[in-house]
Design a protein around this motif. Sequence first.
Motif, PDB file in Angstrom:
ATOM      1  N   THR A 200     -15.720  26.853  -0.719  1.00 44.23           N
ATOM      2  CA  THR A 200     -17.067  26.738  -1.240  1.00 44.23           C
ATOM      3  C   THR A 200     -17.676  28.119  -1.447  1.00 44.23           C
ATOM      4  O   THR A 200     -17.488  29.017  -0.620  1.00 44.23           O
ATOM      5  CB  THR A 200     -17.969  25.906  -0.305  1.00 44.23           C
ATOM      6  OG1 THR A 200     -19.326  26.033  -0.723  1.00 44.23           O
ATOM      7  CG2 THR A 200     -17.862  26.343   1.140  1.00 44.23           C
ATOM      8  N   ASP A 241     -16.454  22.829  -2.349  1.00 47.46           N
ATOM      9  CA  ASP A 241     -17.428  22.496  -3.386  1.00 47.46           C
ATOM     10  C   ASP A 241     -16.993  21.286  -4.195  1.00 47.46           C
ATOM     11  O   ASP A 241     -17.777  20.737  -4.968  1.00 47.46           O
ATOM     12  CB  ASP A 241     -17.635  23.682  -4.330  1.00 47.46           C
ATOM     13  CG  ASP A 241     -18.400  24.818  -3.680  1.00 47.46           C
ATOM     14  OD1 ASP A 241     -19.147  24.560  -2.721  1.00 47.46           O
ATOM     15  OD2 ASP A 241     -18.253  25.968  -4.133  1.00 47.46           O
ATOM     16  N   LEU A 268     -21.124  15.663   1.739  1.00 49.15           N
ATOM     17  CA  LEU A 268     -22.549  15.968   1.764  1.00 49.15           C
ATOM     18  C   LEU A 268     -23.174  15.754   0.393  1.00 49.15           C
ATOM     19  O   LEU A 268     -22.521  15.921  -0.632  1.00 49.15           O
ATOM     20  CB  LEU A 268     -22.776  17.434   2.162  1.00 49.15           C
ATOM     21  CG  LEU A 268     -22.413  17.850   3.590  1.00 49.15           C
ATOM     22  CD1 LEU A 268     -22.170  19.343   3.656  1.00 49.15           C
ATOM     23  CD2 LEU A 268     -23.534  17.453   4.546  1.00 49.15           C
ATOM     24  N   SER A 270     -25.069  17.679  -2.026  1.00 47.51           N
ATOM     25  CA  SER A 270     -25.173  19.132  -2.117  1.00 47.51           C
ATOM     26  C   SER A 270     -25.284  19.587  -3.554  1.00 47.51           C
ATOM     27  O   SER A 270     -24.548  19.107  -4.424  1.00 47.51           O
ATOM     28  CB  SER A 270     -23.953  19.788  -1.465  1.00 47.51           C
ATOM     29  OG  SER A 270     -23.905  21.177  -1.734  1.00 47.51           O
ATOM     30  N   LYS A 273     -21.946  20.933  -4.977  1.00 46.14           N
ATOM     31  CA  LYS A 273     -20.824  20.045  -5.268  1.00 46.14           C
ATOM     32  C   LYS A 273     -21.049  19.346  -6.606  1.00 46.14           C
ATOM     33  O   LYS A 273     -22.101  18.746  -6.836  1.00 46.14           O
ATOM     34  CB  LYS A 273     -20.656  19.007  -4.155  1.00 46.14           C
ATOM     35  CG  LYS A 273     -20.338  19.613  -2.789  1.00 46.14           C
ATOM     36  CD  LYS A 273     -20.089  18.518  -1.767  1.00 46.14           C
ATOM     37  CE  LYS A 273     -20.043  19.087  -0.345  1.00 46.14           C
ATOM     38  NZ  LYS A 273     -18.968  20.040  -0.122  1.00 46.14           N
ATOM     39  N   LEU A 424     -29.375  20.169   2.247  1.00 47.25           N
ATOM     40  CA  LEU A 424     -28.291  19.223   2.013  1.00 47.25           C
ATOM     41  C   LEU A 424     -28.694  17.876   2.617  1.00 47.25           C
ATOM     42  O   LEU A 424     -29.434  17.813   3.586  1.00 47.25           O
ATOM     43  CB  LEU A 424     -26.985  19.709   2.652  1.00 47.25           C
ATOM     44  CG  LEU A 424     -26.480  21.095   2.252  1.00 47.25           C
ATOM     45  CD1 LEU A 424     -25.304  21.506   3.132  1.00 47.25           C
ATOM     46  CD2 LEU A 424     -26.078  21.123   0.788  1.00 47.25           C
ATOM     47  N   ASN A 425     -28.163  16.810   2.047  1.00 43.45           N
ATOM     48  CA  ASN A 425     -28.366  15.466   2.608  1.00 43.45           C
ATOM     49  C   ASN A 425     -29.818  14.999   2.554  1.00 43.45           C
ATOM     50  O   ASN A 425     -30.199  14.110   3.319  1.00 43.45           O
ATOM     51  CB  ASN A 425     -27.893  15.385   4.068  1.00 43.45           C
ATOM     52  CG  ASN A 425     -26.428  15.019   4.167  1.00 43.45           C
ATOM     53  OD1 ASN A 425     -25.720  14.965   3.167  1.00 43.45           O
ATOM     54  ND2 ASN A 425     -25.964  14.778   5.369  1.00 43.45           N
TER      55      ASN A 425
END
Length: 589
Positions: A200, A241, A268, A270, A273, A424-425
Amino acid sequence: MPAFDLVIRNGTIVDGTGNQKFLGDVAVKDGLIAAVGKFTGEGAEEIDAMGKIVTPGFVDIHTHYDGQATWDAEMAPSSWHGVTTVIMGNCGVGFAPAHPERHAWLIGLMEGVEDIPGTALAEGMTWDWETFPEYLDALEKMPRTVDIGTHVPHGAVRAYVLGDREKPGAVPTDEDIEEMGRIVEEGVRAGALGFSTSRTVIHKSVDGELVPGTTATAEELVSIGRAMARTGHGVFEMASDLNREWNEFEWMGRLSRETGLPVTFAALQSIAKELPLDEQIATMRAENDNGANIVAQIALRGNGIVMAWRGTVHPFRFRPSWIAIEDLPWEEQKAKLLDPAFKAKLLAESNDFSSAPKDIGGLVMAIAMGWTLQFEMDEDFDYEPPAEASVQARADAVGVSPQEYAYDMLCSEDGAGFIYLPILNYADGNLDFLEALQRSDDTVNSLSDGGAHCGTICDAASPTFMLQHWVRDRKRAAVRPNGKITLENAVKRQCNDTARLYGLEDRGIITPGYLADLNVIDLEHLRLGKPWLAFDLPAGGKRLLQKAEGYVATIKAGTVTFRNGEWTGATPGVLVRGPQAAELAEAAE
């Protein structure tokens, strides 16, 4: 002569299997659970658990204590939250194998990726190892409050094999890859529980270079997995990623099917990603339907940044007035920050992003100006905050600008205020999407990052949050009437499921013959405390810490390590070498 070393009486036993809780006693002898239920026989020590729950010790599979474990016996903050086993060496970073001339490089990699002060690592570690087996031997010398297990980290392996050739984009030769495989196999045979890598762009060294695994080919990764498979066990762990062109799930599935080993990755929501979380899970399940064993590691709350003046980042990090004082001692900084003239000058300035990383521009903007995404960490802070609790909303309510409101928040408590930014999340402004995933056999509770992100995150408290928020207190939910999870399922996921993924068959369940790793918890009064910044690492390094009320006792291998949240000084924890089998004993009469 007492029949048992320890007896926990009259508790509500949540045994880790997912079965219905029940009232009973737990007896301990020689570090193992000797009897469960109702039985005769006294203990040399007894704990009254009336009105309390009794659980197995929590198993945290995603931590970064690789340096801290070489000098710290207490293993805080994870040990403060009922954790009795940690697995470290995740995300491809760690400190073995290590050529002597690469020590500083490995420290810089860990500092950049995991925000652990390099000065603390440099002062705290003795480096009395070079190979990975020697690192395990060094870890084994120190007793601790918890058991520790570890992965062989890709970054250290690549640096050891490639030497000065290890640069972003370096292409190892076939001989290099073969040697990497040999080192990983040697490490797993010596006792490592698996291998880890990171792919990532968020993970960079302190010098801003991508971590070694980011540009590794699928062929390199599969070859290393095959080498690990020659030992007959091991988990392949990865943060990625998940770029579409990399086809990560294709090679993860191929590796798992070919070797029979589990592959696990960080799942996640994100911005880094390309694949939305729903697509990550669906693609994983398609591979598993075709014979693979891929497991998604999920976090239980928004993975966020805890921002503070003395933390790693805060919203004013890119203002010229802050840049001018950022290297001053704290008392001088504080005097400036509390000066109304300095405040007015800083708030009138624009951000200077010239020094900010260009490939994470969205994150930088969220830190500097994401007022609708940031939340005040006041007393009894809810880690699932609604929109009306944002800095923007609260500023609007009192008629000030959000930047002024944020500035004053950070200056509260004598300059020790915090702002929470879930990066995130938390794309939906709630955690509803995690509710179903916590009832799935192909996901596992993880990503606490215990020991890491010292100036930005304090998620080592995840097991406490799981019980307090998901089991007891959660109110926000759109999917189901209350959106909670059952106590039995929560304990199973944090004990049995995490242990089984890594082949630790001797813990995670309360039944005779298993390790006497246990918690006695006052669930009704369980409560996370407010985080604070401590400067107690070697060389005065900083770290965010968070304690909890409600842990009556934590027991490791039959020895009480914590009473009412305070360390007893006991250190029964050991290094876990490889998979562990339960010592199935007959229940005492």
